[in-house]
Write a protein that holds these residues in place. Structure first.
Motif, mmCIF file in Angstrom:
data_model
loop_
_atom_site.group_PDB
_atom_site.id
_atom_site.type_symbol
_atom_site.label_atom_id
_atom_site.label_comp_id
_atom_site.label_asym_id
_atom_site.label_seq_id
_atom_site.Cartn_x
_atom_site.Cartn_y
_atom_site.Cartn_z
ATOM 1 N N ARG A 1 -35.623 -129.297 37.119
ATOM 2 C CA ARG A 1 -36.178 -130.557 38.090
ATOM 3 C C ARG A 1 -37.738 -130.589 37.628
ATOM 4 N N ARG A 2 -37.814 -132.086 37.593
ATOM 5 C CA ARG A 2 -39.187 -132.375 37.523
ATOM 6 C C ARG A 2 -40.037 -131.858 38.886
ATOM 7 N N GLU A 3 -41.275 -131.179 38.188
ATOM 8 C CA GLU A 3 -42.031 -130.687 39.443
ATOM 9 C C GLU A 3 -42.914 -131.804 40.059
ATOM 10 N N GLU B 1 -45.758 -133.704 38.301
ATOM 11 C CA GLU B 1 -45.473 -133.521 36.874
ATOM 12 C C GLU B 1 -45.225 -134.769 36.116
ATOM 13 N N ALA C 1 -44.137 -137.329 33.086
ATOM 14 C CA ALA C 1 -42.993 -137.431 32.156
ATOM 15 C C ALA C 1 -43.314 -136.588 30.778
ATOM 16 N N TYR D 1 -43.425 -132.868 31.557
ATOM 17 C CA TYR D 1 -42.101 -132.548 31.994
ATOM 18 C C TYR D 1 -41.577 -132.333 30.667
ATOM 19 N N GLU D 2 -41.442 -133.312 29.500
ATOM 20 C CA GLU D 2 -40.684 -133.016 28.404
ATOM 21 C C GLU D 2 -41.229 -131.909 27.701
ATOM 22 N N HIS E 1 -33.630 -138.500 35.339
ATOM 23 C CA HIS E 1 -34.133 -137.467 34.548
ATOM 24 C C HIS E 1 -33.288 -137.174 33.375
#
Length: 103
Positions: free
Chosen positions: A39-41, A44, A46, A49-50, A74
């Motif tokens: 999951r993206r925090e 955060e 993109a 995240y990547e 996502h």
């Protein structure tokens, strides 16, 4: 199940399905590593995240990654990050993403 020597499958996801996939792969003698939360925090972006996902893949020494996550926006971000790392990606669910856009 035949998996080539040197294969290490990373699992992205922590839910019930991820647990079943890990059990199946380990039972078949496959080298498996959990990669942490998919999951993206909160807060955060993109790019971060990547980068976090790519770092987990590199540090895990993965040759392939199985996405054990629900469908959603996502998924293309995860596929893009994994593609940049040059690993194989297993996605068994469809996701909403227009065909006219590239990932």
């Amino acid at each position: 199940m035949h998996v080539p020597d040197g294969t290490r499958i990373g699992i992205l996801g922590r839910g019930r399905w991820a647990s079943k996939v890990v059990g199946m792969l380990v039972g078949a003698g496959v080298d498996v590593v959990q990669l942490g939360p998919a999951r993206r925090e909160a807060g955060e972006d993109a790019g971060a995240y990547e980068a976090r996902i790519a770092t987990a893949v590199r540090e895990g020494g993965c040759t392939d990654v199985w996405l054990c996550v629900p469908p959603g926006v996502h998924v293309p971000v995860l596929v893009r990050a994994l593609g940049r790392e040059g690993v194989g990606v297993i996605v068994e669910k469809p996701w909403p993403y227009p065909r006219t856009r590239s990932i």
